[in-house]
Design an enzyme around this catalytic site. Structure first.
Site, PDB file in Angstrom:
ATOM      1  N   GLY A 239       6.038  -0.772   6.851  1.00 36.75           N
ATOM      2  CA  GLY A 239       4.787  -1.405   7.243  1.00 36.75           C
ATOM      3  C   GLY A 239       3.608  -0.490   7.460  1.00 36.75           C
ATOM      4  O   GLY A 239       2.482  -0.978   7.605  1.00 36.75           O
ATOM      5  N   GLU A 274      11.958   2.228   6.929  1.00 36.36           N
ATOM      6  CA  GLU A 274      11.934   1.615   5.585  1.00 36.36           C
ATOM      7  C   GLU A 274      10.530   1.589   4.996  1.00 36.36           C
ATOM      8  O   GLU A 274       9.973   0.527   4.745  1.00 36.36           O
ATOM      9  CB  GLU A 274      12.462   0.173   5.682  1.00 36.36           C
ATOM     10  CG  GLU A 274      13.825   0.027   6.329  1.00 36.36           C
ATOM     11  CD  GLU A 274      14.154  -1.425   6.694  1.00 36.36           C
ATOM     12  OE1 GLU A 274      13.252  -2.290   6.650  1.00 36.36           O
ATOM     13  OE2 GLU A 274      15.319  -1.701   7.011  1.00 36.36           O
ATOM     14  N   PRO A 275       9.918   2.744   4.755  1.00 37.22           N
ATOM     15  CA  PRO A 275       8.561   2.714   4.191  1.00 37.22           C
ATOM     16  C   PRO A 275       8.580   2.331   2.711  1.00 37.22           C
ATOM     17  O   PRO A 275       9.441   2.788   1.958  1.00 37.22           O
ATOM     18  CB  PRO A 275       8.070   4.160   4.358  1.00 37.22           C
ATOM     19  CG  PRO A 275       9.317   4.991   4.348  1.00 37.22           C
ATOM     20  CD  PRO A 275      10.419   4.124   4.914  1.00 37.22           C
ATOM     21  N   ARG A 277       5.110   0.773   0.846  1.00 42.04           N
ATOM     22  CA  ARG A 277       3.733   1.029   0.433  1.00 42.04           C
ATOM     23  C   ARG A 277       3.283   2.465   0.718  1.00 42.04           C
ATOM     24  O   ARG A 277       2.631   3.089  -0.114  1.00 42.04           O
ATOM     25  CB  ARG A 277       2.813   0.069   1.188  1.00 42.04           C
ATOM     26  CG  ARG A 277       1.370   0.077   0.719  1.00 42.04           C
ATOM     27  CD  ARG A 277       0.499  -0.749   1.669  1.00 42.04           C
ATOM     28  NE  ARG A 277       1.046  -2.054   1.949  1.00 42.04           N
ATOM     29  CZ  ARG A 277       0.763  -3.159   1.257  1.00 42.04           C
ATOM     30  NH1 ARG A 277      -0.092  -3.125   0.262  1.00 42.04           N
ATOM     31  NH2 ARG A 277       1.316  -4.305   1.572  1.00 42.04           N
ATOM     32  N   ARG A 313      -2.624  -8.502  -6.613  1.00 40.60           N
ATOM     33  CA  ARG A 313      -3.005  -8.296  -5.210  1.00 40.60           C
ATOM     34  C   ARG A 313      -4.414  -8.805  -4.875  1.00 40.60           C
ATOM     35  O   ARG A 313      -4.586  -9.447  -3.847  1.00 40.60           O
ATOM     36  CB  ARG A 313      -2.840  -6.830  -4.791  1.00 40.60           C
ATOM     37  CG  ARG A 313      -1.377  -6.349  -4.879  1.00 40.60           C
ATOM     38  CD  ARG A 313      -1.155  -4.998  -4.213  1.00 40.60           C
ATOM     39  NE  ARG A 313      -1.281  -5.111  -2.783  1.00 40.60           N
ATOM     40  CZ  ARG A 313      -2.330  -4.776  -2.070  1.00 40.60           C
ATOM     41  NH1 ARG A 313      -3.368  -4.232  -2.653  1.00 40.60           N
ATOM     42  NH2 ARG A 313      -2.346  -4.971  -0.777  1.00 40.60           N
ATOM     43  N   TYR A 317      -3.860 -11.552  -2.167  1.00 43.01           N
ATOM     44  CA  TYR A 317      -4.069 -11.089  -0.780  1.00 43.01           C
ATOM     45  C   TYR A 317      -5.523 -10.739  -0.499  1.00 43.01           C
ATOM     46  O   TYR A 317      -5.795 -10.073   0.506  1.00 43.01           O
ATOM     47  CB  TYR A 317      -3.239  -9.829  -0.501  1.00 43.01           C
ATOM     48  CG  TYR A 317      -1.773  -9.896  -0.809  1.00 43.01           C
ATOM     49  CD1 TYR A 317      -0.921 -10.761  -0.117  1.00 43.01           C
ATOM     50  CD2 TYR A 317      -1.209  -9.066  -1.777  1.00 43.01           C
ATOM     51  CE1 TYR A 317       0.442 -10.787  -0.389  1.00 43.01           C
ATOM     52  CE2 TYR A 317       0.152  -9.092  -2.049  1.00 43.01           C
ATOM     53  CZ  TYR A 317       0.969  -9.950  -1.355  1.00 43.01           C
ATOM     54  OH  TYR A 317       2.307  -9.970  -1.614  1.00 43.01           O
ATOM     55  N   CYS A 343      -7.472 -17.184 -17.953  1.00 44.19           N
ATOM     56  CA  CYS A 343      -8.281 -18.390 -17.755  1.00 44.19           C
ATOM     57  C   CYS A 343      -8.137 -18.931 -16.342  1.00 44.19           C
ATOM     58  O   CYS A 343      -7.590 -20.017 -16.116  1.00 44.19           O
ATOM     59  CB  CYS A 343      -7.853 -19.449 -18.771  1.00 44.19           C
ATOM     60  SG  CYS A 343      -7.925 -18.805 -20.433  1.00 44.19           S
ATOM     61  N   TYR A 372       3.480  -2.756  -4.925  1.00 43.67           N
ATOM     62  CA  TYR A 372       3.254  -4.190  -5.137  1.00 43.67           C
ATOM     63  C   TYR A 372       2.274  -4.433  -6.292  1.00 43.67           C
ATOM     64  O   TYR A 372       1.469  -5.357  -6.256  1.00 43.67           O
ATOM     65  CB  TYR A 372       2.793  -4.861  -3.824  1.00 43.67           C
ATOM     66  CG  TYR A 372       3.731  -4.530  -2.676  1.00 43.67           C
ATOM     67  CD1 TYR A 372       5.030  -5.029  -2.670  1.00 43.67           C
ATOM     68  CD2 TYR A 372       3.351  -3.673  -1.645  1.00 43.67           C
ATOM     69  CE1 TYR A 372       5.921  -4.691  -1.654  1.00 43.67           C
ATOM     70  CE2 TYR A 372       4.242  -3.324  -0.627  1.00 43.67           C
ATOM     71  CZ  TYR A 372       5.508  -3.850  -0.643  1.00 43.67           C
ATOM     72  OH  TYR A 372       6.389  -3.499   0.357  1.00 43.67           O
TER      73      TYR A 372
HETATM   74  C1  LIG Z   1       8.734  -5.139   2.461  1.00 40.73           C
HETATM   75  C2  LIG Z   1       9.624  -4.540   3.464  1.00 40.73           C
HETATM   76  C3  LIG Z   1       9.514  -3.187   3.816  1.00 40.73           C
HETATM   77  C4  LIG Z   1       8.427  -2.295   3.262  1.00 40.73           C
HETATM   78  O1  LIG Z   1       7.182  -2.652   3.735  1.00 40.73           O
HETATM   79  P1  LIG Z   1       5.922  -1.698   3.440  1.00 40.73           P
HETATM   80  O2  LIG Z   1       4.786  -2.381   4.086  1.00 40.73           O
HETATM   81  O3  LIG Z   1       5.771  -1.612   1.967  1.00 40.73           O
HETATM   82  O4  LIG Z   1       6.214  -0.374   4.059  1.00 40.73           O
HETATM   83  C5  LIG Z   1      10.425  -2.667   4.717  1.00 40.73           C
HETATM   84  N1  LIG Z   1      11.402  -3.442   5.267  1.00 40.73           N
HETATM   85  C6  LIG Z   1      11.525  -4.754   4.973  1.00 40.73           C
HETATM   86  C7  LIG Z   1      12.599  -5.537   5.603  1.00 40.73           C
HETATM   87  C8  LIG Z   1      10.647  -5.338   4.066  1.00 40.73           C
HETATM   88  O5  LIG Z   1      10.778  -6.641   3.774  1.00 40.73           O
END
Ligand SMILES: *Cc1c(COP(=O)(O)O)cnc(C)c1O
Length: 420
Positions: A239, A274-275, A277, A313, A317, A343, A372
């Site tokens: 995140g 869990e990075p 992005r 995106r 978003y 279109c 993404y």
């Molecule tokens: C999408 C996701 C991530 C990665 O999120 P980023 O914003 O790209 O870092 C990590 N863990 C889980 C469970 C996710 O669904």
């Protein structure tokens, strides 16, 4: 560190001219920098120092084998959300012992596959999933290491479509149910509860929501330990945001890591992050060519050969992406709407954007599309999926080729009654 920069009047990536790659590959295409991928990973890793840490690259951000392999070689693990992603991670050389499995709808088939491969951990998101996993693991004579993904009910202050840690979101176990569910898990065959997990959203640009959520989860770990559970792992999700506009300054990895250590150290848990992005977002651009410059009644349109099916995106978003010409220019910038050929009015990359004057045939780069981007592309309007190219210093390679029209149309099959 920006590896896409102007040198001698034109944009290069590392030590390669982007115009040379465009001549060879044709436009549009995604272009990634190996040095940038490695820089981001190493920055993250070094920020944490020598604590017990597993960095699980969230492969859904960019699933190209070449990208995953780059991280595998640096020692990364993976966070996967489907059997397909697990297969991609394994194929790129990430061992199952470094893979965590997230997602709200893991099927029996997916659980079976992951257990057979020896997955490191499942992040379980609901009571029915817990019981299903127990049954699958027990039938296979295996033990599933699990954490519960808890929903801390914090506002990540990000776009509604990528906020996941509020109680109204579909993700995670409701806070008030966690203790009871842990008690259930302790009695179930095939299950070993090893920790807690959370992931509150994506493109988060302040530390506070993280800190609030992590603090709550750490308190919960202590409560659960008092209940008799031996919790040794804390999975903090991904995140962390990246700068998209010049004046965004999301927290630095060092600031993030210092906060994580301050909040979690006393528990002595193994930390999993869990990075997605953060590792890949700024390591990629989309190179496209201006097809026409159209003067509308009120606006000037740059109509380019990339479209919303290649990069969704902006339309999905409302995402901002920097747009710069490949050839450096000192002419005064002018206002354009940058649009694609599809279109739909939503096929717009930017409105009222100041860009150096451009003409038909000129190349431009849409920035910060490594995450993404290609993974969310499709073939709407029967447009070919666009190639992905990886640069390493002065070398480049096509890491996903452009398909042919026969490849696309050939996926359809006529039913017997129409094929006579
Ligand atoms: C999408 C996701 C991530 C990665 O999120 P980023 O914003 O790209 O870092 C990590 N863990 C889980 C469970 C996710 O669904």
């Amino acid at each position: 560190m920006n590896y896409f920069e102007y040198r001698d009047g034109e944009m290069v990536v590392e030590n390669k001219k982007i115009s040379d790659i465009a001549d060879s590959v044709g436009t549009p295409f995604y272009l990634y920098s190996s040095a940038s991928l490695a820089y981001q990973y190493n920055q993250f890793k070094e920020a944490f120092g020598d604590i017990d840490l597993l960095i699980c690259y969230a492969v859904k951000a960019n699933t190209n084998q070449a990208v995953i392999k780059t991280f595998a070689d640096l020692g990364a693990g993976a966070d996967v959300v489907s059997e397909g992603e697990m297969r991609r991670a394994l194929k790129a050389g990430i061992p199952a012992s470094k893979i965590v499995y997230s997602g709200v709808a893991k099927t029996v088939q997916e659980m079976t596959y992951a257990l057979e491969q020896g997955i490191f951990q499942f992040n379980v998101e609901s009571e029915p999933e817990l019981y299903q996993l127990s049954q699958v693991a027990d039938n296979l004579g295996k033990t599933a290491n699990i954490t519960f993904r808890v929903n801390p009910d914090v506002d990540a202050k990000t776009h509604a479509k990528i906020s996941t840690g509020k109680s109204e979101n579909k993700f995670g176990v409701p806070w008030k149910n966690v203790r009871a569910l842990c008690a259930d898990a302790a009695k179930l065959p095939g299950i070993k509860l090893v920790g807690l997990d959370l992931h509150i959203g994506s493109q988060i640009t302040e530390l506070d929501p993280f800190e609030e959520a992590f603090t709550r989860v750490c308190d919960l770990v202590e409560v659960l330990r008092e209940d008799g559970h031996d919790l040794t792992r804390l999975d903090l999700g991904g995140g962390l945001g990246i700068p998209y506009e010049g004046d965004d300054f999301p927290p630095l990895p060092r600031e993030y890591a210092e906060m994580v250590k301050r909040v979690t150290n006393h528990l002595g848990c193994k930390i999993i992050i869990e990075p997605g992005r953060f590792l890949v977002g700024n390591a990629g651009v989309l190179v496209s060519k201006v097809v026409y410059v159209k003067k509308g009644e009120e606006r000037k349109f740059l109509i380019i050969d990339a479209a919303m099916n290649d990069l969704v995106r902006p339309s999905m978003y409302d995402a901002y992406h920097g747009i710069d010409p490949i050839k450096e220019s000192d002419q005064e910038r002018t206002l354009y709407d940058v649009v694609g050929p599809v279109c739909e009015t939503g096929d717009t990359f930017a409105t009222n954007r100041l860009i150096e004057p451009m003409e038909s045939g000129d190349l431009l780069a849409i920035r910060s599309v490594g995450a993404y981007g290609a993974v969310m592309s499709g073939t709407y309007n029967t447009r070919k999926l666009i190639p992905e190219v990886l640069v390493n210093n002065d070398e480049f390679a096509v890491v996903r080729p452009r398909p042919s029209y026969d490849d696309i149309i050939g996926l359809d099959q006529l039913p017997p009654w129409l094929s006579k």
